[in-house]
Design an enzyme around this catalytic site. Structure first.
Site, PDB file in Angstrom:
ATOM      1  N   ASP A  39      59.006  69.401  48.400  1.00 41.66           N
ATOM      2  CA  ASP A  39      57.656  69.967  48.484  1.00 41.66           C
ATOM      3  C   ASP A  39      57.394  70.496  49.897  1.00 41.66           C
ATOM      4  O   ASP A  39      57.338  69.720  50.850  1.00 41.66           O
ATOM      5  CB  ASP A  39      56.637  68.879  48.128  1.00 41.66           C
ATOM      6  CG  ASP A  39      55.256  69.446  47.861  1.00 41.66           C
ATOM      7  OD1 ASP A  39      55.027  70.627  48.182  1.00 41.66           O
ATOM      8  OD2 ASP A  39      54.412  68.700  47.341  1.00 41.66           O
ATOM      9  N   ASP A  40      57.255  71.783  50.029  1.00 44.01           N
ATOM     10  CA  ASP A  40      56.962  72.426  51.320  1.00 44.01           C
ATOM     11  C   ASP A  40      58.148  72.382  52.288  1.00 44.01           C
ATOM     12  O   ASP A  40      57.965  72.480  53.498  1.00 44.01           O
ATOM     13  CB  ASP A  40      55.728  71.812  52.019  1.00 44.01           C
ATOM     14  CG  ASP A  40      54.429  72.012  51.262  1.00 44.01           C
ATOM     15  OD1 ASP A  40      54.458  72.572  50.155  1.00 44.01           O
ATOM     16  OD2 ASP A  40      53.380  71.608  51.793  1.00 44.01           O
ATOM     17  N   CYS A  79      51.862  74.880  45.610  1.00 39.27           N
ATOM     18  CA  CYS A  79      52.470  73.906  44.694  1.00 39.27           C
ATOM     19  C   CYS A  79      52.303  74.179  43.194  1.00 39.27           C
ATOM     20  O   CYS A  79      53.285  74.355  42.487  1.00 39.27           O
ATOM     21  CB  CYS A  79      51.907  72.521  44.976  1.00 39.27           C
ATOM     22  SG  CYS A  79      52.361  71.874  46.576  1.00 39.27           S
ATOM     23  N   ARG A  83      55.260  75.194  40.433  1.00 34.08           N
ATOM     24  CA  ARG A  83      55.792  74.228  39.450  1.00 34.08           C
ATOM     25  C   ARG A  83      55.676  74.773  38.030  1.00 34.08           C
ATOM     26  O   ARG A  83      56.565  74.580  37.193  1.00 34.08           O
ATOM     27  CB  ARG A  83      55.039  72.895  39.575  1.00 34.08           C
ATOM     28  CG  ARG A  83      55.518  72.094  40.749  1.00 34.08           C
ATOM     29  CD  ARG A  83      54.428  71.265  41.408  1.00 34.08           C
ATOM     30  NE  ARG A  83      54.729  71.188  42.837  1.00 34.08           N
ATOM     31  CZ  ARG A  83      55.516  70.250  43.376  1.00 34.08           C
ATOM     32  NH1 ARG A  83      55.995  69.276  42.638  1.00 34.08           N
ATOM     33  NH2 ARG A  83      55.803  70.280  44.660  1.00 34.08           N
ATOM     34  N   LYS A 138      56.298  64.140  42.061  1.00 32.40           N
ATOM     35  CA  LYS A 138      54.968  64.755  42.005  1.00 32.40           C
ATOM     36  C   LYS A 138      54.878  65.770  40.870  1.00 32.40           C
ATOM     37  O   LYS A 138      55.682  66.691  40.800  1.00 32.40           O
ATOM     38  CB  LYS A 138      54.700  65.425  43.350  1.00 32.40           C
ATOM     39  CG  LYS A 138      53.508  66.376  43.370  1.00 32.40           C
ATOM     40  CD  LYS A 138      53.320  66.936  44.770  1.00 32.40           C
ATOM     41  CE  LYS A 138      52.481  68.200  44.762  1.00 32.40           C
ATOM     42  NZ  LYS A 138      52.303  68.754  46.107  1.00 32.40           N
ATOM     43  N   HIS A 140      51.646  67.565  39.485  1.00 29.05           N
ATOM     44  CA  HIS A 140      50.735  68.630  39.956  1.00 29.05           C
ATOM     45  C   HIS A 140      50.487  69.754  38.945  1.00 29.05           C
ATOM     46  O   HIS A 140      50.316  70.917  39.323  1.00 29.05           O
ATOM     47  CB  HIS A 140      51.212  69.227  41.302  1.00 29.05           C
ATOM     48  CG  HIS A 140      50.044  69.633  42.153  1.00 29.05           C
ATOM     49  ND1 HIS A 140      50.167  70.202  43.406  1.00 29.05           N
ATOM     50  CD2 HIS A 140      48.706  69.564  41.910  1.00 29.05           C
ATOM     51  CE1 HIS A 140      48.976  70.453  43.894  1.00 29.05           C
ATOM     52  NE2 HIS A 140      48.060  70.071  43.008  1.00 29.05           N
ATOM     53  N   SER A 163      48.922  66.451  44.853  1.00 33.32           N
ATOM     54  CA  SER A 163      49.478  66.364  46.203  1.00 33.32           C
ATOM     55  C   SER A 163      49.061  65.074  46.909  1.00 33.32           C
ATOM     56  O   SER A 163      47.998  64.515  46.652  1.00 33.32           O
ATOM     57  CB  SER A 163      49.043  67.570  47.034  1.00 33.32           C
ATOM     58  OG  SER A 163      49.634  68.731  46.522  1.00 33.32           O
ATOM     59  N   HIS A 235      55.644  67.379  52.109  1.00 31.90           N
ATOM     60  CA  HIS A 235      54.229  67.769  52.160  1.00 31.90           C
ATOM     61  C   HIS A 235      53.493  66.755  53.046  1.00 31.90           C
ATOM     62  O   HIS A 235      53.712  65.554  52.903  1.00 31.90           O
ATOM     63  CB  HIS A 235      53.694  67.743  50.729  1.00 31.90           C
ATOM     64  CG  HIS A 235      52.352  68.375  50.527  1.00 31.90           C
ATOM     65  ND1 HIS A 235      51.207  67.866  51.082  1.00 31.90           N
ATOM     66  CD2 HIS A 235      51.974  69.471  49.810  1.00 31.90           C
ATOM     67  CE1 HIS A 235      50.173  68.629  50.708  1.00 31.90           C
ATOM     68  NE2 HIS A 235      50.618  69.612  49.945  1.00 31.90           N
ATOM     69  N   ASP A 287      59.491  73.910  46.508  1.00 36.26           N
ATOM     70  CA  ASP A 287      58.439  74.588  45.730  1.00 36.26           C
ATOM     71  C   ASP A 287      57.791  75.749  46.469  1.00 36.26           C
ATOM     72  O   ASP A 287      57.159  76.603  45.851  1.00 36.26           O
ATOM     73  CB  ASP A 287      57.373  73.589  45.259  1.00 36.26           C
ATOM     74  CG  ASP A 287      56.489  73.077  46.389  1.00 36.26           C
ATOM     75  OD1 ASP A 287      56.950  73.052  47.551  1.00 36.26           O
ATOM     76  OD2 ASP A 287      55.339  72.708  46.118  1.00 36.26           O
ATOM     77  N   ASN A 288      57.892  75.752  47.791  1.00 35.01           N
ATOM     78  CA  ASN A 288      57.335  76.857  48.597  1.00 35.01           C
ATOM     79  C   ASN A 288      57.758  76.633  50.038  1.00 35.01           C
ATOM     80  O   ASN A 288      58.376  75.612  50.369  1.00 35.01           O
ATOM     81  CB  ASN A 288      55.803  76.957  48.475  1.00 35.01           C
ATOM     82  CG  ASN A 288      55.064  75.665  48.733  1.00 35.01           C
ATOM     83  OD1 ASN A 288      54.519  75.057  47.810  1.00 35.01           O
ATOM     84  ND2 ASN A 288      55.068  75.202  49.960  1.00 35.01           N
ATOM     85  N   LYS A 308      54.285  78.814  54.011  1.00 31.06           N
ATOM     86  CA  LYS A 308      53.508  78.460  52.820  1.00 31.06           C
ATOM     87  C   LYS A 308      52.192  79.232  52.738  1.00 31.06           C
ATOM     88  O   LYS A 308      51.515  79.425  53.750  1.00 31.06           O
ATOM     89  CB  LYS A 308      53.208  76.958  52.862  1.00 31.06           C
ATOM     90  CG  LYS A 308      52.257  76.457  51.786  1.00 31.06           C
ATOM     91  CD  LYS A 308      52.122  74.952  51.839  1.00 31.06           C
ATOM     92  CE  LYS A 308      51.114  74.460  50.804  1.00 31.06           C
ATOM     93  NZ  LYS A 308      51.110  72.994  50.667  1.00 31.06           N
TER      94      LYS A 308
HETATM   95 MG    MG Z   1      54.328  72.664  47.991  1.00 26.51          MG
END
Ligand code: MG
Length: 469
Positions: A39-40, A79, A83, A138, A140, A163, A235, A287-288, A308
């Site tokens: 994540d991130d 996010c 996803r 996660k 989300h 998150s 994240h 995810d980003n 992001k």
């Molecule tokens: Mg993310």
């Protein structure tokens, strides 16, 4: 489609019958699919992608033994829509997984809805093919009971529903993130559909996802499985277990990445020990891009521009590793790929069929992964909210609109003459070549116009929110 029954038995029989003499056996059962989704985590955050101080030996080995993709994209730079794209193979606008303003850019802890039950997820398709399906991490895509992973094809779920910086118990300030305390974020930890801990003890969360993932492999070794590990780290707020505190030369962020690297090592080791490595496709991606406003607590996009929340390369291009010993041919791939393609690839490898009656935006990558064929993907769309901000075709990318990350400058700017970059010789998007290539620019303008016309945009799911105070 009928579920595949008795596969574990079949595999044992055929293995015994032809183990010593026969040439490599054909695939007797569809491969297991493992998707590890950070994540991130930014394009520049792994050793294999050039980070000078974060040490990621397990991911670097995975890259060396498999394919390292350098032009690989997510469906959105934040996010929830990202996803949705991965799990449905569709542009987020098609499923309504987008918002129209900063405070509705993702699902929040008080969002009343989630991904529609009408969407067909990868878990649902593989489950129908007889796969065991588990998610440890996660989600989300909606935190209320009607929207949890169990409603979208997953047999097992252990993780947080949104998150790790949501449901804040104090007034927001950047200071809260510098030395994060568990009780600052009232995030629930869910097992199945029940909250088992609140606030979630985040410092052990990466380790606990990993233990559950390894246990899932152990319990399902005799049948095909789909294992989805969407880590809630890196994240912010950053947390790591005691073994990783001050371990990295890259500070707390480096500690967190190094624990994720450890986690990947645990999963790959488990597959090797279980003799499942040659029948399992493992994908690692993010995810980003990195959340740059958090400075040293955010990651790095390496030589890519921004991070992001933006439609610059740093927001949407991510590391992507594909590993399947004996099957995925080790090399660096510079073709275009996307998380939506992972969906289409996994469906095909699992013997499933793409959902009918709806557009699917992913391409099957298996001819590239298993051979030398170029990918079918020629275009990447960069949506922010429900608008196409930019488009890439081949090496060229045109920006129609540019904007800094959510809540930050620079302001939204519509470009009368779009900006044009050649991402092959200018990966950092520094030198606008629109004047030199008017015909290329016109082609990209026309291409984007075609998508604006043809892509059906569903009403936003994220805009349903309690009124602003
Ligand atoms: Mg993310």
């Amino acid at each position: 489609m009928q579920p595949i029954k008795g596969l574990g038995f079949l595999v044992i029989v055929t293995t015994l019958a032809c183990s010593a003499t026969a040439p490599p056996a054909p695939i007797e059962r569809p491969p297991n699919i493992v998707i590890i989704f950070a994540d991130d985590l930014g394009y520049g955050d792994l050793g294999a992608y050039g980070h000078p101080t974060i040490q990621t030996p397990n991911l670097d080995r995975m890259a060396a033994e498999g394919q390292k993709w350098t032009q690989f994209y997510v469906g959105a730079s934040v996010c929830s829509p990202s996803r949705a794209a991965l799990l449905t193979g569709r542009l987020p606008v098609r499923s309504g997984a987008y918002g129209t303003e900063a405070r509705t850019r993702v699902f929040f802890h008080d969002s009343p809805n989630g991904l529609s039950g009408d969407e067909v997820t990868l878990a649902e398709i593989l489950k129908q093919r007889g796969y065991a399906t588990g998610i440890f991490g996660k989600w989300h895509l909606g935190h209320l009971p009607d929207y949890l992973p169990g409603q979208q094809g997953f047999d097992e779920y252990f993780g947080i529903p949104y998150s790790n910086d949501m449901d804040l118990t104090r007034e927001y300030s950047m200071e809260l993130f510098r030395e994060p305390k568990i009780e600052t974020w009232n995030v629930p930890l869910i097992d199945g559909a029940e909250i088992v801990e609140r606030p979630a003890e985040q410092s052990t969360i990466t380790r606990r996802y990993t233990e559950r993932a390894v246990d899932f492999i152990e319990r399902n070794r005799d049948q095909p499985f789909f294992l989805y590990v969407p880590h809630s780290m890196p994240h912010v707020p950053l947390f790591r277990s005691s073994e990783f505190v001050d371990k990295s030369a890259a500070g707390m962020y480096g500690d967190v990445i190094e624990e994720i690297d450890w986690s990947v090592g645990q999963i790959l080791d488990k597959l090797r020990e279980s003799d499942l490595d040659e029948n399992t496709l493992v994908v690692f991606t993010s995810d980003n891009g990195p959340w740059l406003v958090f400075e040293t607590h955010g990651g790095s996009a390496g030589l890519l521009n921004q991070g992001k929340g933006t439609t610059w390369e740093g927001g949407m291009r991510v590391p992507a590793l594909f590993w399947w010993p004996g099957k995925v041919e080790p090399r660096t791939v510079v073709d275009l790929g996307a998380t939506m393609d992972v969906f289409a690839t996994a469906v095909q490898l699992g013997g499933g069929e793409l959902p009918e009656g709806r557009p699917i935006d992913g391409f099957d990558l298996s001819a590239t992964l298993l051979g030398n064929a170029p990918t079918e993907r020629e275009v990447v769309l960069y949506y922010r909210f429900n608008e196409i901000y930019a488009i890439r075709k081949g090496w060229f990318k045109a920006h129609f609109i540019t904007q800094g990350e959510y809540g930050m400058g620079p302001e939204r700017t519509e470009h009368e003459t779009p900006l044009l970059y050649h991402l092959g010789n200018d990966p950092g998007e520094r030198f606008d070549v629109a004047k030199d290539h008017p015909e290329v620019l016109q082609d990209l303008i026309d291409e984007a116009a075609g998508y604006r016309e043809s892509v059906e945009v569903r009403p936003s799911l994220f805009d349903a929110r309690p009124p602003a105070e």
